[in-house]
Motif scaffolding. Sequence first.
Motif, PDB file in Angstrom:
ATOM      1  N   VAL A  84       0.617   9.775   1.087  1.00 15.16           N
ATOM      2  CA  VAL A  84       0.195   8.600   0.776  1.00 15.16           C
ATOM      3  C   VAL A  84       1.109   7.617   1.226  1.00 15.16           C
ATOM      4  CG1 VAL A  84      -0.547   7.194  -1.264  1.00 15.16           C
ATOM      5  CG2 VAL A  84      -1.163   9.606  -1.223  1.00 15.16           C
ATOM      6  N   ILE A  85       0.694   6.363   2.139  1.00 13.67           N
ATOM      7  CA  ILE A  85       1.626   5.726   2.552  1.00 13.67           C
ATOM      8  C   ILE A  85       1.237   4.390   1.995  1.00 13.67           C
ATOM      9  CG2 ILE A  85       2.498   4.426   4.811  1.00 13.67           C
ATOM     10  CD1 ILE A  85       1.338   6.799   6.210  1.00 13.67           C
ATOM     11  N   GLY A  86       2.288   3.349   1.342  1.00 11.57           N
ATOM     12  CA  GLY A  86       1.942   2.488   0.590  1.00 11.57           C
ATOM     13  C   GLY A  86       1.557   2.767  -0.965  1.00 11.57           C
ATOM     14  N   LEU A  87       2.579   2.147  -1.751  1.00 16.94           N
ATOM     15  CA  LEU A  87       2.249   2.481  -3.324  1.00 16.94           C
ATOM     16  C   LEU A  87       1.950   1.073  -4.151  1.00 16.94           C
ATOM     17  CD1 LEU A  87       5.141   5.243  -3.689  1.00 16.94           C
ATOM     18  CD2 LEU A  87       2.498   5.592  -3.164  1.00 16.94           C
ATOM     19  N   GLY A  88       1.224   0.397  -3.500  1.00 15.69           N
ATOM     20  CA  GLY A  88       0.751  -0.967  -4.287  1.00 15.69           C
ATOM     21  C   GLY A  88      -0.401  -0.471  -5.367  1.00 15.69           C
ATOM     22  N   ASP A  89      -1.003  -1.347  -5.858  1.00 22.92           N
ATOM     23  CA  ASP A  89      -2.213  -1.248  -6.777  1.00 22.92           C
ATOM     24  C   ASP A  89      -3.043  -0.375  -6.485  1.00 22.92           C
ATOM     25  OD1 ASP A  89      -0.732  -2.785  -8.777  1.00 22.92           O
ATOM     26  OD2 ASP A  89      -2.025  -4.504  -8.393  1.00 22.92           O
ATOM     27  N   ILE A  90      -3.676  -0.601  -5.096  1.00 22.48           N
ATOM     28  CA  ILE A  90      -4.808   0.351  -4.843  1.00 22.48           C
ATOM     29  C   ILE A  90      -4.420   1.896  -4.781  1.00 22.48           C
ATOM     30  CG2 ILE A  90      -4.339   0.063  -2.407  1.00 22.48           C
ATOM     31  CD1 ILE A  90      -7.854   0.372  -3.829  1.00 22.48           C
ATOM     32  N   ALA A  91      -3.218   2.372  -4.313  1.00 26.09           N
ATOM     33  CA  ALA A  91      -2.787   3.552  -4.556  1.00 26.09           C
ATOM     34  C   ALA A  91      -2.621   4.189  -5.759  1.00 26.09           C
ATOM     35  CB  ALA A  91      -1.491   3.729  -3.338  1.00 26.09           C
ATOM     36  N   THR A  92      -1.968   3.361  -6.499  1.00 19.73           N
ATOM     37  CA  THR A  92      -1.520   3.700  -7.982  1.00 19.73           C
ATOM     38  C   THR A  92      -2.712   3.510  -8.934  1.00 19.73           C
ATOM     39  OG1 THR A  92      -0.772   1.601  -8.567  1.00 19.73           O
ATOM     40  CG2 THR A  92       0.838   3.323  -7.402  1.00 19.73           C
ATOM     41  N   LYS A  93      -3.598   2.838  -8.879  1.00 17.91           N
ATOM     42  CA  LYS A  93      -4.772   2.606  -9.665  1.00 17.91           C
ATOM     43  C   LYS A  93      -5.770   3.473  -9.388  1.00 17.91           C
ATOM     44  CE  LYS A  93      -3.151  -1.689 -11.649  1.00 17.91           C
ATOM     45  NZ  LYS A  93      -3.597  -3.168 -11.854  1.00 17.91           N
ATOM     46  N   ALA A  94      -6.277   3.630  -7.949  1.00 23.12           N
ATOM     47  CA  ALA A  94      -7.524   4.141  -7.649  1.00 23.12           C
ATOM     48  C   ALA A  94      -7.349   5.429  -6.954  1.00 23.12           C
ATOM     49  CB  ALA A  94      -8.203   3.194  -6.393  1.00 23.12           C
ATOM     50  N   VAL A 150      -2.954  11.713   6.351  1.00 23.16           N
ATOM     51  CA  VAL A 150      -2.191  10.602   5.943  1.00 23.16           C
ATOM     52  C   VAL A 150      -3.212   9.785   5.172  1.00 23.16           C
ATOM     53  CG1 VAL A 150      -0.335  10.567   7.474  1.00 23.16           C
ATOM     54  CG2 VAL A 150      -2.136   9.214   8.060  1.00 23.16           C
ATOM     55  N   MET A 151      -2.807   8.714   4.235  1.00 29.65           N
ATOM     56  CA  MET A 151      -3.579   7.646   3.759  1.00 29.65           C
ATOM     57  C   MET A 151      -2.888   6.608   3.585  1.00 29.65           C
ATOM     58  SD  MET A 151      -5.503   9.859   0.447  1.00 29.65           S
ATOM     59  CE  MET A 151      -6.859   8.523   0.491  1.00 29.65           C
ATOM     60  N   ILE A 152      -3.505   5.517   4.255  1.00 31.09           N
ATOM     61  CA  ILE A 152      -2.828   4.202   4.524  1.00 31.09           C
ATOM     62  C   ILE A 152      -3.162   3.063   3.705  1.00 31.09           C
ATOM     63  CG2 ILE A 152      -2.124   2.457   6.303  1.00 31.09           C
ATOM     64  CD1 ILE A 152      -2.757   4.545   8.329  1.00 31.09           C
ATOM     65  N   HIS A 153      -2.238   2.723   2.568  1.00 26.23           N
ATOM     66  CA  HIS A 153      -2.804   1.843   1.728  1.00 26.23           C
ATOM     67  C   HIS A 153      -1.636   0.638   1.649  1.00 26.23           C
ATOM     68  CE1 HIS A 153      -5.342   4.841   0.110  1.00 26.23           C
ATOM     69  NE2 HIS A 153      -4.300   5.660  -0.076  1.00 26.23           N
ATOM     70  N   THR A 154      -1.326   0.312   2.880  1.00 25.86           N
ATOM     71  CA  THR A 154      -0.432  -0.766   3.069  1.00 25.86           C
ATOM     72  C   THR A 154      -1.078  -2.204   3.291  1.00 25.86           C
ATOM     73  OG1 THR A 154      -0.331  -0.113   5.683  1.00 25.86           O
ATOM     74  CG2 THR A 154       1.452   0.656   4.143  1.00 25.86           C
ATOM     75  N   ASN A 155      -0.446  -3.276   3.403  1.00 21.87           N
ATOM     76  CA  ASN A 155      -1.076  -4.548   4.076  1.00 21.87           C
ATOM     77  C   ASN A 155      -2.130  -4.245   5.051  1.00 21.87           C
ATOM     78  OD1 ASN A 155       0.221  -5.691   1.781  1.00 21.87           O
ATOM     79  ND2 ASN A 155       2.051  -6.440   3.127  1.00 21.87           N
ATOM     80  N   PRO A 186      -4.961  13.444  11.135  1.00 20.72           N
ATOM     81  CA  PRO A 186      -6.094  12.637  10.655  1.00 20.72           C
ATOM     82  C   PRO A 186      -5.524  11.598   9.652  1.00 20.72           C
ATOM     83  CG  PRO A 186      -6.657  15.236  10.530  1.00 20.72           C
ATOM     84  CD  PRO A 186      -5.195  14.844  10.832  1.00 20.72           C
ATOM     85  N   VAL A 187      -6.644  10.479   9.742  1.00 19.37           N
ATOM     86  CA  VAL A 187      -6.022   9.187   9.096  1.00 19.37           C
ATOM     87  C   VAL A 187      -7.403   8.727   8.047  1.00 19.37           C
ATOM     88  CG1 VAL A 187      -5.697   6.602   9.424  1.00 19.37           C
ATOM     89  CG2 VAL A 187      -4.376   8.461  10.772  1.00 19.37           C
ATOM     90  N   PHE A 188      -6.725   8.434   6.955  1.00 20.47           N
ATOM     91  CA  PHE A 188      -7.627   7.684   5.950  1.00 20.47           C
ATOM     92  C   PHE A 188      -7.045   6.181   5.732  1.00 20.47           C
ATOM     93  CE2 PHE A 188      -8.559   5.678   1.973  1.00 20.47           C
ATOM     94  CZ  PHE A 188      -9.819   6.244   1.549  1.00 20.47           C
ATOM     95  N   VAL A 189      -7.784   5.142   5.983  1.00 16.70           N
ATOM     96  CA  VAL A 189      -7.188   3.870   5.794  1.00 16.70           C
ATOM     97  C   VAL A 189      -8.032   2.904   5.048  1.00 16.70           C
ATOM     98  CG1 VAL A 189      -8.305   3.144   8.148  1.00 16.70           C
ATOM     99  CG2 VAL A 189      -6.447   1.985   7.300  1.00 16.70           C
ATOM    100  N   VAL A 231     -12.299   5.473   7.168  1.00 22.48           N
ATOM    101  CA  VAL A 231     -12.340   4.140   6.457  1.00 22.48           C
ATOM    102  C   VAL A 231     -12.719   4.249   5.275  1.00 22.48           C
ATOM    103  CG1 VAL A 231     -12.462   1.689   6.623  1.00 22.48           C
ATOM    104  CG2 VAL A 231     -12.727   3.003   8.656  1.00 22.48           C
ATOM    105  N   GLY A 232     -12.045   3.739   4.027  1.00 24.11           N
ATOM    106  CA  GLY A 232     -12.167   4.063   2.651  1.00 24.11           C
ATOM    107  C   GLY A 232     -13.226   3.047   2.159  1.00 24.11           C
ATOM    108  N   PHE A 233     -14.693   3.230   2.526  1.00 23.35           N
ATOM    109  CA  PHE A 233     -15.647   2.359   1.615  1.00 23.35           C
ATOM    110  C   PHE A 233     -16.117   3.054   0.538  1.00 23.35           C
ATOM    111  CE2 PHE A 233     -15.735   0.660   5.994  1.00 23.35           C
ATOM    112  CZ  PHE A 233     -15.546  -0.661   5.718  1.00 23.35           C
ATOM    113  N   ASN A 234     -15.566   2.933  -0.799  1.00 26.63           N
ATOM    114  CA  ASN A 234     -15.927   3.996  -1.756  1.00 26.63           C
ATOM    115  C   ASN A 234     -17.340   3.608  -2.238  1.00 26.63           C
ATOM    116  OD1 ASN A 234     -14.543   0.996  -2.688  1.00 26.63           O
ATOM    117  ND2 ASN A 234     -15.497   1.798  -4.794  1.00 26.63           N
ATOM    118  N   ARG A 235     -17.924   2.357  -1.950  1.00 26.71           N
ATOM    119  CA  ARG A 235     -19.430   1.927  -2.416  1.00 26.71           C
ATOM    120  C   ARG A 235     -20.329   2.953  -1.726  1.00 26.71           C
ATOM    121  NH1 ARG A 235     -16.215  -1.854  -3.782  1.00 26.71           N
ATOM    122  NH2 ARG A 235     -16.641  -3.028  -5.886  1.00 26.71           N
ATOM    123  N   ARG A 236     -20.193   3.601  -0.631  1.00 28.67           N
ATOM    124  CA  ARG A 236     -20.997   4.631  -0.176  1.00 28.67           C
ATOM    125  C   ARG A 236     -21.180   5.675  -0.780  1.00 28.67           C
ATOM    126  NH1 ARG A 236     -18.668   4.860   6.068  1.00 28.67           N
ATOM    127  NH2 ARG A 236     -18.674   2.602   6.470  1.00 28.67           N
TER     128      ARG A 236
END
Length: 301
Positions: free
Chosen positions: A5-15, A65-70, A87-90, A117-122
């Motif tokens: 998990v790359i990037g530990l901002g709100d989206i990574a830590t909350k979702a 890897v999961m990319i949750h950076t800017n 493989p990449v999740f972004v 690509v992380g489109f959760n509403r699908r």
Amino acid sequence: MRIAVIGLGDIATKAYLPLLTRMPALELVLCTRNPEKLAEVAREYRITETCRDYRALVNMNVDGVMIHTNSETHAPIATFFIEHGIPVFVDKPAALNFADYQTLHALSERQSVPLFVGFNRRYIPLWQSLVVRSDLRTISWHKHRLNLIGAAQDFVLDDMIHVIDSLNLNGKIDQQDVQISVQRKGDDIAMINLSWEENGTLFNGQMNRLFGKTCESVSLCFENEAYQFDGFLRGEKLENGKTERIEMADWTDTLETKGFKSMLENWVSVVKSGRMDAQMKQRNLSTHAFCERLVRDLLPT
């Protein structure tokens, strides 16, 4: 399976981390440049393997890897890992312009490495089975904000991309046929409304960022059968002159109702198989292409 998990901002830590850490088949590796944040999150979730440079992950035997950076860093980081066969999740958007996304997509195809690509509403469980029905006649998706006007690129790529992708069910938006209405406040965008027809189905999407509150609603119509949802938890089915209440089971996790759980399960299956559904890849391309066209049309001439 080892997932970084790359990037530990709100989206990574909350979702994401609350769900990832409950998936017993996964081992997690955390990565961020901020040493204090890295130590804090690792301690909270009892994760022992960490690093501060994402490039070090290629030597840590990660399977994905999961990319949750800017957003501006998504494309270069994703490129690095696809080139290394990982493989990449972004998070959306995967790139800030369509040319960069096309390059990333082409690299993924050439290397046979998944780009997810992380489109959760699908994956919203409340209506996931409804939006794929072939007899769908109309679909309306509105996502609103309170007092949050913004520049065209931020408005579309940070937020309205959710509405666009959620309506882009078949990945075949004909850009020339979409009717676009815009309301502005000064130089900023306040509201965008989109409508088009596709194979006999009418589509409507709207984002108003001068609305009375932050909310989201979805309306689906079939022949003499309709559904109205005022969020991810509950809605109504209208049929034969009667109203039937629809709702998620008590105690359903919020992240499950918002589609994150099913999305992560799909992502893990993609890592295992090394393959992605062709329609999903086409939908990713189409959504990014339309967003760029919309931003371009909204810019001052």
